[in-house]
Enzyme design. Structure first.
Site, mmCIF file in Angstrom:
data_model
loop_
_atom_site.group_PDB
_atom_site.id
_atom_site.type_symbol
_atom_site.label_atom_id
_atom_site.label_comp_id
_atom_site.label_asym_id
_atom_site.label_seq_id
_atom_site.Cartn_x
_atom_site.Cartn_y
_atom_site.Cartn_z
ATOM 1 N N TYR A 79 -25.598 16.515 -29.046
ATOM 2 C CA TYR A 79 -26.239 16.255 -27.750
ATOM 3 C C TYR A 79 -25.714 14.944 -27.143
ATOM 4 O O TYR A 79 -25.309 14.897 -25.971
ATOM 5 C CB TYR A 79 -27.756 16.180 -27.942
ATOM 6 C CG TYR A 79 -28.538 16.019 -26.662
ATOM 7 C CD1 TYR A 79 -28.852 17.118 -25.872
ATOM 8 C CD2 TYR A 79 -28.975 14.762 -26.246
ATOM 9 C CE1 TYR A 79 -29.580 16.969 -24.693
ATOM 10 C CE2 TYR A 79 -29.699 14.609 -25.074
ATOM 11 C CZ TYR A 79 -30.006 15.718 -24.304
ATOM 12 O OH TYR A 79 -30.726 15.571 -23.135
ATOM 13 N N SER B 254 -28.420 12.017 -19.470
ATOM 14 C CA SER B 254 -29.556 11.594 -20.304
ATOM 15 C C SER B 254 -29.362 10.120 -20.632
ATOM 16 O O SER B 254 -28.232 9.610 -20.559
ATOM 17 C CB SER B 254 -29.535 12.415 -21.603
ATOM 18 O OG SER B 254 -30.328 11.791 -22.598
HETATM 19 P P1 NAD Z 1 -35.815 22.938 -20.389
HETATM 20 O O1 NAD Z 1 -35.614 23.495 -21.755
HETATM 21 O O2 NAD Z 1 -37.082 23.254 -19.673
HETATM 22 O O3 NAD Z 1 -34.619 23.302 -19.410
HETATM 23 C C1 NAD Z 1 -33.359 23.671 -19.805
HETATM 24 C C2 NAD Z 1 -33.008 24.908 -19.018
HETATM 25 O O4 NAD Z 1 -31.653 25.235 -19.281
HETATM 26 C C3 NAD Z 1 -33.866 26.119 -19.412
HETATM 27 O O5 NAD Z 1 -34.375 26.731 -18.256
HETATM 28 C C4 NAD Z 1 -32.873 27.024 -20.121
HETATM 29 O O6 NAD Z 1 -33.138 28.410 -19.955
HETATM 30 C C5 NAD Z 1 -31.582 26.631 -19.420
HETATM 31 N N1 NAD Z 1 -30.410 26.999 -20.193
HETATM 32 C C6 NAD Z 1 -30.163 26.793 -21.517
HETATM 33 N N2 NAD Z 1 -28.991 27.329 -21.857
HETATM 34 C C7 NAD Z 1 -28.476 27.876 -20.723
HETATM 35 C C8 NAD Z 1 -27.284 28.567 -20.427
HETATM 36 N N3 NAD Z 1 -26.364 28.820 -21.373
HETATM 37 N N4 NAD Z 1 -27.077 28.986 -19.148
HETATM 38 C C9 NAD Z 1 -28.001 28.753 -18.172
HETATM 39 N N5 NAD Z 1 -29.142 28.106 -18.417
HETATM 40 C C10 NAD Z 1 -29.372 27.674 -19.663
HETATM 41 O O7 NAD Z 1 -35.647 21.353 -20.576
HETATM 42 P P2 NAD Z 1 -35.442 20.203 -19.481
HETATM 43 O O8 NAD Z 1 -36.030 18.987 -20.080
HETATM 44 O O9 NAD Z 1 -35.898 20.642 -18.157
HETATM 45 O O10 NAD Z 1 -33.856 20.019 -19.505
HETATM 46 C C11 NAD Z 1 -33.072 20.029 -18.322
HETATM 47 C C12 NAD Z 1 -31.910 19.069 -18.480
HETATM 48 O O11 NAD Z 1 -32.405 17.730 -18.548
HETATM 49 C C13 NAD Z 1 -31.072 19.277 -19.747
HETATM 50 O O12 NAD Z 1 -29.709 19.110 -19.430
HETATM 51 C C14 NAD Z 1 -31.547 18.150 -20.651
HETATM 52 O O13 NAD Z 1 -30.575 17.766 -21.588
HETATM 53 C C15 NAD Z 1 -31.810 17.054 -19.629
HETATM 54 N N6 NAD Z 1 -32.690 15.985 -20.101
HETATM 55 C C16 NAD Z 1 -34.013 16.213 -20.339
HETATM 56 C C17 NAD Z 1 -34.798 15.162 -20.786
HETATM 57 C C18 NAD Z 1 -36.269 15.324 -21.056
HETATM 58 O O14 NAD Z 1 -36.884 14.381 -21.581
HETATM 59 N N7 NAD Z 1 -36.885 16.446 -20.727
HETATM 60 C C19 NAD Z 1 -34.242 13.901 -20.979
HETATM 61 C C20 NAD Z 1 -32.882 13.720 -20.723
HETATM 62 C C21 NAD Z 1 -32.114 14.763 -20.275
#
Ligand code: NAD
Length: 261
Positions: free
Chosen positions: A158, A145
């Site tokens: 986080y 991130s």
């Molecule tokens: P999201 O909530 O759609 O995806 C997260 C996924 O992780 C979900 O499908 C959830 O079921 C799964 N998950 C959570 N706990 C889990 C576990 N214990 N075992 C297996 N799966 C698990 O959100 P996203 O935005 O798609 O996030 C994906 C990644 O991207 C994350 O690591 C997040 O920190 C990172 N991220 C997202 C953003 C953003 O703006 N969306 C920015 C920076 C980083």
């Protein structure tokens, strides 16, 4: 399209929603064999499998908690038993919650560290074990991130987890370079997914975030998936240890825009 990804076996954690789903579908377009890890039944992964197959790729889903060592071992075994190998491991699963740091419980701290950092470690370790033992010059991608370098008040767990992912990625990249295994991370800025949908559906909060992005807009999962396929492909064969910021310029100190400061 990257020809080198055709028939490659790609395991993506947390792939039933958001960025994971976007990457799963894009690897499908590349005609890869995609293993979708999901955590809970509430996610409908069947539609994702159908989409991937409609592109000429192949896909299967496996349940598992990335913070559970046995579950992670099972995911890797599932990929190898189903599609015969593991070429690309994407540690994407993650979570966040907002709490003032002096009120943050040890339980909340531990949960975020367990999923975001320990989960990425377990996924990396098990993938590396398989790749080293089978002489596979694979690729590992960790979803970090912009908060692996931008401090984020009220999200200390986080930010700590993603900071950990950054140095873990760089360390593993150096350690496994002699095996021809590349380890990189993607660092998204603000991308609309279920993790932040509530925030970005509110016009005022959305505007506040857009004002922090030099390109002026929230990103989408396809833009992150584009980074992932490039990093996994042979086009990035000389790239390892990279933190690839896909953030519309969020990490460029936007408050200095226009000559301020
Ligand atoms: P999201 O909530 O759609 O995806 C997260 C996924 O992780 C979900 O499908 C959830 O079921 C799964 N998950 C959570 N706990 C889990 C576990 N214990 N075992 C297996 N799966 C698990 O959100 P996203 O935005 O798609 O996030 C994906 C990644 O991207 C994350 O690591 C997040 O920190 C990172 N991220 C997202 C953003 C953003 O703006 N969306 C920015 C920076 C980083």
């Amino acid at each position: 399209m990257y020809d080198s990804l055709k028939d490659k076996v790609v395991l993506i954690t947390g792939a039933a929603s958001g960025l994971g789903r976007g990457m799963a579908e894009r690897f499908g377009k590349e005609q890869a064999k995609v293993v979708i890890n999901y955590h809970s039944d509430k996610h409908d992964y069947n539609a994702i499998i159908d989409t991937i197959k409609s592109y000429g790729g192949d896909a299967a889903a496996v349940q598992g908690d990335v913070s559970n060592e046995e579950d992670v071992k099972k995911m890797i075994d599932f990929a190898v038993e189903t599609f015969g190998s593991l070429d690309v491991m994407i540690n994407n699963a993650g979570m966040e919650n907002q709490v003032e740091s002096h009120q943050l419980s040890l339980e909340d701290w531990q949960k975020v560290i367990d999923i975001n950092l320990t989960g990425a470690f377990l996924g990396s370790r098990e993938a590396l074990k398989y790749m080293v033992e089978n002489n596979i010059k694979g690729s590992i991608i960790n979803m970090s991130s912009v908060h692996d370098r931008i401090p984020w008040p009220q999200f200390v767990h986080y930010a700590a987890s993603k900071g950990g992912v950054k140095l873990m990625t760089e360390t593993l990249a150096m350690e496994y370079a002699p095996h021809g295994i590349r380890v990189n991370s993607i660092c998204p800025g603000a991308i609309k997914t279920p993790i932040n949908a509530e925030k970005f559906d509110d016009p005022e909060q959305r505007k506040q975030v857009e004002d922090m992005i030099p390109l002026g807009k929230i990103g989408n999962p396809e833009q992150i998936a584009a980074c992932a396929v490039w990093l996994a492909s042979d086009e990035a064969s000389y790239v390892t240890g990279l933190s690839l910021y896909a953030d519309g310029g969020m990490t460029l100190y936007p408050s200095f825009q226009g000559g301020r400061g």
